[in-house]
Design a protein around this motif. Structure first.
Motif, PDB file in Angstrom:
ATOM      1  N   LYS A 148      -7.172   4.004  -2.163  1.00  0.00           N
ATOM      2  CA  LYS A 148      -7.290   2.535  -2.193  1.00  0.00           C
ATOM      3  C   LYS A 148      -5.927   1.850  -2.247  1.00  0.00           C
ATOM      4  O   LYS A 148      -5.634   0.955  -1.444  1.00  0.00           O
ATOM      5  CB  LYS A 148      -8.132   2.090  -3.399  1.00  0.00           C
ATOM      6  CG  LYS A 148      -9.526   2.697  -3.445  1.00  0.00           C
ATOM      7  CD  LYS A 148     -10.303   2.267  -4.663  1.00  0.00           C
ATOM      8  CE  LYS A 148      -9.698   2.712  -5.979  1.00  0.00           C
ATOM      9  NZ  LYS A 148      -9.625   4.159  -6.187  1.00  0.00           N
ATOM     10  N   SER A 149      -5.095   2.275  -3.207  1.00  0.00           N
ATOM     11  CA  SER A 149      -3.789   1.608  -3.364  1.00  0.00           C
ATOM     12  C   SER A 149      -2.898   1.866  -2.148  1.00  0.00           C
ATOM     13  O   SER A 149      -2.168   0.971  -1.716  1.00  0.00           O
ATOM     14  CB  SER A 149      -3.074   2.112  -4.621  1.00  0.00           C
ATOM     15  OG  SER A 149      -3.804   1.775  -5.760  1.00  0.00           O
ATOM     16  N   THR A 150      -2.961   3.069  -1.613  1.00  0.00           N
ATOM     17  CA  THR A 150      -2.138   3.406  -0.442  1.00  0.00           C
ATOM     18  C   THR A 150      -2.476   2.468   0.718  1.00  0.00           C
ATOM     19  O   THR A 150      -1.590   1.923   1.385  1.00  0.00           O
ATOM     20  CB  THR A 150      -2.388   4.879  -0.020  1.00  0.00           C
ATOM     21  OG1 THR A 150      -2.154   5.712  -1.158  1.00  0.00           O
ATOM     22  CG2 THR A 150      -1.497   5.299   1.127  1.00  0.00           C
ATOM     23  N   LEU A 210      -5.465  -7.789  -4.061  1.00  0.00           N
ATOM     24  CA  LEU A 210      -5.374  -7.479  -5.491  1.00  0.00           C
ATOM     25  C   LEU A 210      -5.755  -6.019  -5.747  1.00  0.00           C
ATOM     26  O   LEU A 210      -6.816  -5.556  -5.327  1.00  0.00           O
ATOM     27  CB  LEU A 210      -6.318  -8.372  -6.297  1.00  0.00           C
ATOM     28  CG  LEU A 210      -6.286  -9.891  -6.021  1.00  0.00           C
ATOM     29  CD1 LEU A 210      -7.307 -10.612  -6.892  1.00  0.00           C
ATOM     30  CD2 LEU A 210      -4.885 -10.453  -6.270  1.00  0.00           C
ATOM     31  N   ASP A 211      -4.893  -5.310  -6.454  1.00  0.00           N
ATOM     32  CA  ASP A 211      -5.172  -3.915  -6.794  1.00  0.00           C
ATOM     33  C   ASP A 211      -5.587  -3.824  -8.261  1.00  0.00           C
ATOM     34  O   ASP A 211      -4.770  -4.052  -9.157  1.00  0.00           O
ATOM     35  CB  ASP A 211      -3.923  -3.061  -6.538  1.00  0.00           C
ATOM     36  CG  ASP A 211      -4.270  -1.576  -6.468  1.00  0.00           C
ATOM     37  OD1 ASP A 211      -5.431  -1.222  -6.748  1.00  0.00           O
ATOM     38  OD2 ASP A 211      -3.365  -0.779  -6.133  1.00  0.00           O
ATOM     39  N   GLU A 212      -6.832  -3.499  -8.483  1.00  0.00           N
ATOM     40  CA  GLU A 212      -7.408  -3.381  -9.835  1.00  0.00           C
ATOM     41  C   GLU A 212      -7.087  -4.574 -10.729  1.00  0.00           C
ATOM     42  O   GLU A 212      -6.488  -4.414 -11.800  1.00  0.00           O
ATOM     43  CB  GLU A 212      -6.956  -2.072 -10.496  1.00  0.00           C
ATOM     44  CG  GLU A 212      -7.493  -0.856  -9.782  1.00  0.00           C
ATOM     45  CD  GLU A 212      -7.297   0.431 -10.578  1.00  0.00           C
ATOM     46  OE1 GLU A 212      -7.388   0.375 -11.807  1.00  0.00           O
ATOM     47  OE2 GLU A 212      -7.050   1.465  -9.953  1.00  0.00           O
ATOM     48  N   PRO A 213      -7.494  -5.766 -10.326  1.00  0.00           N
ATOM     49  CA  PRO A 213      -7.204  -6.923 -11.169  1.00  0.00           C
ATOM     50  C   PRO A 213      -7.884  -6.837 -12.529  1.00  0.00           C
ATOM     51  O   PRO A 213      -7.439  -7.460 -13.487  1.00  0.00           O
ATOM     52  CB  PRO A 213      -7.749  -8.105 -10.352  1.00  0.00           C
ATOM     53  CG  PRO A 213      -8.747  -7.520  -9.424  1.00  0.00           C
ATOM     54  CD  PRO A 213      -8.244  -6.140  -9.112  1.00  0.00           C
TER      55      PRO A 213
END
Ligand SMILES: Nc1ncnc2c1ncn2[C@@H]1O[C@H](COP(=O)(O)OP(=O)(O)OP(=O)(O)O)[C@@H](O)[C@H]1O
Ligand SMILES: [Mg+2]
Length: 268
Positions: A59-61, A173-176
């Motif tokens: 996901k983050s990648t 947004l990454d894991e807000p």
């Protein structure tokens, strides 16, 4: 009465295509991630697109590569920050072809899971540097006029979405939820809805069943088999959380007696 045409600004980002390299590179990071291998074109919802999946599913990648391909700063922020972007960045952005709307977003922000603290440090540095052109007021105005380091993590995040996000935006947004209590997650959901109604588009990586319940959305599940769209009701996030909360005394007893999680779910 004059009938005005409704102008549709969104989606600002319609889709991305991931081009694949040839040879050895296809076996190396990030192309060794099953979801990266599997995605040819990923279509985004005009309102909210969620990327969900196990830790390490990519996901983050993917989010980071989209942000860089869209010319946001890789370390997060508005894209105007001149922080060094290179550390730890995969090369995936070089292989991403974004398909944009003719309409550019007026506002934009990339919240990288690990970088919120760095943005606070950067703003503090700007304030201390007598040569910096940006005054303390200018630097902090966007964040509600107060240093991020004088707020808790969750307070900083709420200030970001309530005060800094101004609508007509593309927000990645990454894991807000990492900063947020359950009640603040509900407040964040309501604010996301306000921003969606104000012509904003979100792409969000999350593990939060509260956030991913947002109805005007598409959920992509990343796993070992690739990447596919799933309804909220079929996500593990909802099923496992609901099951646990509905039967937690029993589940705890089973878990703490070393029964494997899968056996638990198959039991009843
Ligand atoms: N620089 C790197 N070199 C090699 N592998 C990497 C690198 N960065 C990340 N990885 C691997 O890529 C995979 C995907 O990582 P990523 O951070 O995208 O996962 P994620 O879905 O965001 O996970 P999480 O839910 O824990 O945040 C992981 O297996 C990770 O170990
Ligand atoms: Mg991640």
């Amino acid at each position: 009465m004059v009938q005005r045409d409704i102008v549709h600004f969104k989606p600002y980002l319609k889709s991305i295509t991931i081009m694949k390299p040839k040879g050895q590179a296809l076996k190396e990071h990030p192309f060794d991630i099953p979801a990266v291998q599997a995605i040819d074109t990923l279509e985004f919802h005009p309102d909210v697109t969620f990327l969900v999946g196990e830790n390490g599913s990519g996901k983050s990648t993917i989010l980071e590569a989209i942000a860089v391909a869209m010319e946001f700063g890789a370390q997060g922020g508005t894209g105007n920050f001149s922080m060094d972007d290179r550390d730890g960045l995969s090369k995936l952005h070089n292989f991403i072809r974004p398909k944009r709307s003719y309409q550019r977003p007026r506002d934009r922000y990339f919240l990288r899971a690990e970088s919120f603290y760095n943005i606070g440090v950067y703003l503090e540095d700007l304030w201390r540097d007598p040569d910096a052109r940006t005054s303390r007021e200018q630097a902090f105005r966007r964040y509600g006029g107060k240093s991020l380091h004088h707020r808790s993590h969750g307070e900083s995040f709420m200030s970001l979405i309530n005060d800094a996000f101004s609508g007509h935006g593309l927000y990645i947004l990454d894991e807000p939820e990492a900063a947020l209590s359950p009640s603040r997650q509900l407040a964040a959901l309501a604010r996301i809805h306000d921003l969606v109604r104000d012509q904003s588009q979100f792409i969000i990586a999350t593990h939060s069943p509260i956030l991913m319940s947002y109805p005007n959305s598409k959920i992509y599940l990343l796993d070992q088999t690739g990447c596919r769209s799933v309804p909220f009701e079929q996500t593990e996030h909802l099923l496992i959380t609901r099951d646990f909360l509905n039967a937690y005394p029993k589940r705890l007893k089973q878990l703490l007696s070393n029964t494997p999680l899968l056996d638990l779910l198959e039991e009843d």
